[in-house]
Design a protein around this motif. Structure first.
Motif, PDB file in Angstrom:
ATOM      1  N   LEU A  53       0.812  -1.209   0.000  1.00  0.00           N
ATOM      2  CA  LEU A  53       0.000   0.000   0.000  1.00  0.00           C
ATOM      3  C   LEU A  53       0.849   1.263   0.000  1.00  0.00           C
ATOM      4  CD1 LEU A  53      -2.714  -0.898   2.640  1.00  0.00           C
ATOM      5  CD2 LEU A  53      -2.925  -0.954   0.175  1.00  0.00           C
ATOM      6  N   GLU A  56      -1.331   6.900   0.887  1.00  0.00           N
ATOM      7  CA  GLU A  56      -2.701   7.346   0.647  1.00  0.00           C
ATOM      8  C   GLU A  56      -3.669   6.172   0.723  1.00  0.00           C
ATOM      9  OE1 GLU A  56      -0.157   8.071  -1.510  1.00  0.00           O
ATOM     10  OE2 GLU A  56       0.169  10.119  -0.792  1.00  0.00           O
ATOM     11  N   GLN A  57      -3.287   5.033   0.170  1.00  0.00           N
ATOM     12  CA  GLN A  57      -4.140   3.852   0.230  1.00  0.00           C
ATOM     13  C   GLN A  57      -4.274   3.360   1.670  1.00  0.00           C
ATOM     14  OE1 GLN A  57      -1.887   1.431  -2.477  1.00  0.00           O
ATOM     15  NE2 GLN A  57      -3.346   1.724  -4.162  1.00  0.00           N
TER      16      GLN A  57
END
Length: 85
Positions: A53, A56-57
């Motif tokens: 990830l 932001e994810q």
């Protein structure tokens, strides 16, 4: 403002804080939080999400988890209110 003042006074009362920390609801709440943190950590490590990830994810995932957690708390609260009636 008055509420903040009262909370500050109560939080600085060592005897009160000690008694609250020894109470069943506080111990149970602490256990739930610790369990949630460790199960979340294990979930992320098992699926190797920390490697896949982007920040932001990850932030979006944490917001989704927080929203889900809040919904579960509301459901539990409504369930308890229903049992009390």
């Amino acid at each position: 403002m008055v509420l903040q003042f009262l909370i500050r006074i109560l939080a600085n009362n060592e005897h009160l804080v000690q008694r609250l920390s020894e109470s069943y609801p506080m111990r149970k709440a602490a256990q739930v939080i610790v369990r949630a943190v460790f199960s979340g950590k294990n979930f992320i490590e098992e699926r190797k999400l920390h490697e896949k990830l982007t920040p932001e994810q990850f932030r979006a995932l944490m917001n989704e988890v927080a929203a889900n957690f809040q919904n579960k708390i509301k459901q539990a609260h409504e369930s308890i209110k229903g049992k009390m009636k």
